[in-house]
Motif scaffolding. Structure first.
Motif, mmCIF file in Angstrom:
data_model
loop_
_atom_site.group_PDB
_atom_site.id
_atom_site.type_symbol
_atom_site.label_atom_id
_atom_site.label_comp_id
_atom_site.label_asym_id
_atom_site.label_seq_id
_atom_site.Cartn_x
_atom_site.Cartn_y
_atom_site.Cartn_z
ATOM 1 N N MET A 109 -28.717 -8.115 93.128
ATOM 2 C CA MET A 109 -27.809 -6.966 93.040
ATOM 3 C C MET A 109 -28.335 -5.957 92.016
ATOM 4 O O MET A 109 -28.342 -4.744 92.255
ATOM 5 C CB MET A 109 -26.412 -7.435 92.630
ATOM 6 C CG MET A 109 -25.449 -6.288 92.389
ATOM 7 S SD MET A 109 -23.939 -6.790 91.546
ATOM 8 C CE MET A 109 -24.560 -7.541 90.061
ATOM 9 N N ILE A 110 -28.829 -6.446 90.883
ATOM 10 C CA ILE A 110 -29.367 -5.570 89.838
ATOM 11 C C ILE A 110 -30.635 -4.880 90.329
ATOM 12 O O ILE A 110 -30.808 -3.664 90.151
ATOM 13 C CB ILE A 110 -29.611 -6.373 88.542
ATOM 14 C CG1 ILE A 110 -28.266 -6.828 87.943
ATOM 15 C CG2 ILE A 110 -30.408 -5.558 87.533
ATOM 16 C CD1 ILE A 110 -28.390 -7.850 86.825
ATOM 17 N N LEU A 111 -31.528 -5.630 90.971
ATOM 18 C CA LEU A 111 -32.758 -5.039 91.523
ATOM 19 C C LEU A 111 -32.434 -3.961 92.556
ATOM 20 O O LEU A 111 -33.037 -2.878 92.554
ATOM 21 C CB LEU A 111 -33.622 -6.125 92.166
ATOM 22 C CG LEU A 111 -34.136 -7.246 91.265
ATOM 23 C CD1 LEU A 111 -34.791 -8.336 92.103
ATOM 24 C CD2 LEU A 111 -35.098 -6.716 90.225
ATOM 25 N N ASP A 112 -31.473 -4.247 93.431
ATOM 26 C CA ASP A 112 -31.081 -3.274 94.460
ATOM 27 C C ASP A 112 -30.510 -2.001 93.833
ATOM 28 O O ASP A 112 -30.805 -0.890 94.289
ATOM 29 C CB ASP A 112 -30.062 -3.883 95.417
ATOM 30 C CG ASP A 112 -30.649 -4.977 96.305
ATOM 31 O OD1 ASP A 112 -31.898 -5.095 96.385
ATOM 32 O OD2 ASP A 112 -29.851 -5.726 96.903
ATOM 33 N N PHE A 122 -40.339 -4.982 93.368
ATOM 34 C CA PHE A 122 -40.168 -6.152 92.517
ATOM 35 C C PHE A 122 -40.844 -7.314 93.224
ATOM 36 O O PHE A 122 -40.256 -7.960 94.083
ATOM 37 C CB PHE A 122 -38.683 -6.447 92.298
ATOM 38 C CG PHE A 122 -37.992 -5.379 91.515
ATOM 39 C CD1 PHE A 122 -38.064 -5.353 90.139
ATOM 40 C CD2 PHE A 122 -37.274 -4.379 92.155
ATOM 41 C CE1 PHE A 122 -37.434 -4.366 89.407
ATOM 42 C CE2 PHE A 122 -36.639 -3.384 91.433
ATOM 43 C CZ PHE A 122 -36.719 -3.381 90.053
ATOM 44 N N ASP A 123 -42.101 -7.553 92.879
ATOM 45 C CA ASP A 123 -42.847 -8.606 93.570
ATOM 46 C C ASP A 123 -43.431 -9.607 92.585
ATOM 47 O O ASP A 123 -44.582 -9.985 92.669
ATOM 48 C CB ASP A 123 -43.931 -8.009 94.458
ATOM 49 C CG ASP A 123 -44.867 -7.071 93.707
ATOM 50 O OD1 ASP A 123 -44.713 -6.917 92.486
ATOM 51 O OD2 ASP A 123 -45.773 -6.517 94.353
ATOM 52 N N ASP A 124 -42.588 -10.056 91.635
ATOM 53 C CA ASP A 124 -43.022 -11.080 90.702
ATOM 54 C C ASP A 124 -43.413 -12.338 91.461
ATOM 55 O O ASP A 124 -42.807 -12.689 92.470
ATOM 56 C CB ASP A 124 -41.901 -11.440 89.716
ATOM 57 C CG ASP A 124 -41.648 -10.344 88.692
ATOM 58 O OD1 ASP A 124 -42.552 -9.520 88.489
ATOM 59 O OD2 ASP A 124 -40.564 -10.334 88.105
ATOM 60 N N ILE A 125 -44.394 -13.046 90.943
ATOM 61 C CA ILE A 125 -44.831 -14.309 91.536
ATOM 62 C C ILE A 125 -43.699 -15.331 91.459
ATOM 63 O O ILE A 125 -43.491 -16.112 92.366
ATOM 64 C CB ILE A 125 -46.070 -14.845 90.786
ATOM 65 C CG1 ILE A 125 -47.235 -13.877 90.941
ATOM 66 C CG2 ILE A 125 -46.452 -16.230 91.277
ATOM 67 C CD1 ILE A 125 -48.414 -14.183 90.051
ATOM 68 N N ILE A 170 -35.991 -6.989 84.295
ATOM 69 C CA ILE A 170 -35.037 -7.458 85.303
ATOM 70 C C ILE A 170 -35.519 -8.811 85.822
ATOM 71 O O ILE A 170 -35.829 -8.998 86.990
ATOM 72 C CB ILE A 170 -34.851 -6.423 86.432
ATOM 73 C CG1 ILE A 170 -34.517 -5.045 85.855
ATOM 74 C CG2 ILE A 170 -33.722 -6.866 87.364
ATOM 75 C CD1 ILE A 170 -34.322 -3.952 86.883
ATOM 76 N N ASN A 171 -35.618 -9.763 84.893
ATOM 77 C CA ASN A 171 -35.967 -11.148 85.203
ATOM 78 C C ASN A 171 -35.575 -12.004 84.004
ATOM 79 O O ASN A 171 -35.003 -11.493 83.035
ATOM 80 C CB ASN A 171 -37.460 -11.283 85.554
ATOM 81 C CG ASN A 171 -38.355 -10.774 84.447
ATOM 82 O OD1 ASN A 171 -38.119 -11.004 83.271
ATOM 83 N ND2 ASN A 171 -39.408 -10.066 84.830
ATOM 84 N N ALA A 172 -35.885 -13.278 84.047
ATOM 85 C CA ALA A 172 -35.440 -14.209 83.008
ATOM 86 C C ALA A 172 -35.900 -13.816 81.612
ATOM 87 O O ALA A 172 -35.250 -14.159 80.622
ATOM 88 C CB ALA A 172 -35.914 -15.624 83.329
ATOM 89 N N SER A 173 -36.988 -13.064 81.483
ATOM 90 C CA SER A 173 -37.459 -12.670 80.153
ATOM 91 C C SER A 173 -36.450 -11.777 79.435
ATOM 92 O O SER A 173 -36.519 -11.630 78.219
ATOM 93 C CB SER A 173 -38.816 -11.962 80.237
ATOM 94 O OG SER A 173 -38.677 -10.679 80.820
ATOM 95 N N ALA A 174 -35.491 -11.215 80.161
ATOM 96 C CA ALA A 174 -34.447 -10.399 79.521
ATOM 97 C C ALA A 174 -33.645 -11.229 78.528
ATOM 98 O O ALA A 174 -33.034 -10.672 77.612
ATOM 99 C CB ALA A 174 -33.512 -9.818 80.584
ATOM 100 N N MET A 175 -33.673 -12.525 78.680
ATOM 101 C CA MET A 175 -32.893 -13.392 77.790
ATOM 102 C C MET A 175 -33.704 -13.923 76.617
ATOM 103 O O MET A 175 -33.277 -14.839 75.932
ATOM 104 C CB MET A 175 -32.266 -14.519 78.590
ATOM 105 C CG MET A 175 -31.143 -13.997 79.472
ATOM 106 S SD MET A 175 -30.403 -15.273 80.464
ATOM 107 C CE MET A 175 -31.647 -15.438 81.726
ATOM 108 N N LEU A 176 -34.885 -13.338 76.362
ATOM 109 C CA LEU A 176 -35.607 -13.677 75.135
ATOM 110 C C LEU A 176 -34.752 -13.168 73.983
ATOM 111 O O LEU A 176 -34.468 -11.975 73.897
ATOM 112 C CB LEU A 176 -36.975 -12.998 75.097
ATOM 113 C CG LEU A 176 -38.042 -13.557 76.023
ATOM 114 C CD1 LEU A 176 -39.238 -12.615 76.073
ATOM 115 C CD2 LEU A 176 -38.475 -14.939 75.560
ATOM 116 N N ASN A 177 -34.325 -14.049 73.131
ATOM 117 C CA ASN A 177 -33.468 -13.657 72.018
ATOM 118 C C ASN A 177 -34.312 -13.291 70.812
ATOM 119 O O ASN A 177 -35.382 -13.846 70.594
ATOM 120 C CB ASN A 177 -32.502 -14.791 71.661
ATOM 121 C CG ASN A 177 -31.502 -15.044 72.760
ATOM 122 O OD1 ASN A 177 -31.050 -14.108 73.407
ATOM 123 N ND2 ASN A 177 -31.167 -16.294 72.989
#
Length: 196
Positions: free
Chosen positions: A49-52, A64-67, A171-178
């Motif tokens: 939803m966020i990517l769209d 958005f073509d992350d491996i 816009i992937n899991a790295s956004a949660m690097l604290n």
């Protein structure tokens, strides 16, 4: 429109004057300081939803073509000829999960990492907003919970020495690097202040 009450997963009409809202006004509008829900890492459906929304509101040509899917970590990075390259072997360096009884979320090490190992390279995956209006359009095209997540994950950065400050987002899991609050708590930093 009123975002108070009702379904937090529904996109609502932007409020009057949204075109001039600053960061704090956006967070206040969405009541982002009132987290009345369990904080979990986003599902693939939420990431999509966020990517769209990014494609619709900011850049329809961005791919958005992350491996690795945005719900997961990354493939390992391996030093090859003096620079780190992505390799498809080994465990991803981190994974997303909730902690503290679901109150917090973040990325947790999935294995030991070598000093100097690259665990995130946002060069190809982090998005850069062309201007504040594009960022506002994007945030107001999201439901409350997603908009609040975006305000938590957004940062500003110069991409070149003495260049302008740009609005950035992973816009992937790295956004949660604290981040750590003190130098003693920080154990993950970019190579330079302009590195992605």
């Amino acid at each position: 429109a009123n975002t108070q009450g009702g379904d937090d997963n529904v996109v609502k009409e932007p409020p009057h004057g949204w075109q001039t809202f600053g960061f704090l006004q956006i967070r206040e509008h969405f009541r982002c300081d009132v987290f009345d829900y369990v904080v979990k890492p986003p599902s693939m459906k939420k990431w999509q939803m966020i990517l769209d929304a990014y494609n619709k509101e900011v850049d329809s040509s961005y791919k958005f073509d992350d491996i690795v899917p945005p719900t997961q970590g990354y493939f390992s990075f391996e030093e090859i000829s003096g620079s780190f390259k992505t390799v498809g072997v080994g465990a991803p360096p981190f994974y997303a999960k909730s902690s503290n009884m679901g109150i917090r979320r973040g990325l947790f090490a999935s294995r030991d990492m070598r000093k100097g190992e690259v665990v995130h390279d946002g060069t190809d995956s982090d998005v850069v907003f062309p201007d504040a209006m594009a960022y506002r359009r994007f945030v107001f095209a999201l439901p409350r919970k997603a908009a609040c997540d975006i305000t938590e994950w957004t940062w500003t950065q110069r991409l070149e020495q003495d260049g302008p400050m740009m609005i950035m987002l992973a816009i992937n899991a790295s956004a949660m690097l604290n981040t750590g609050l003190t130098p003693e708590e920080v154990n993950l930093l970019p190579e330079t202040s302009t590195s992605q």
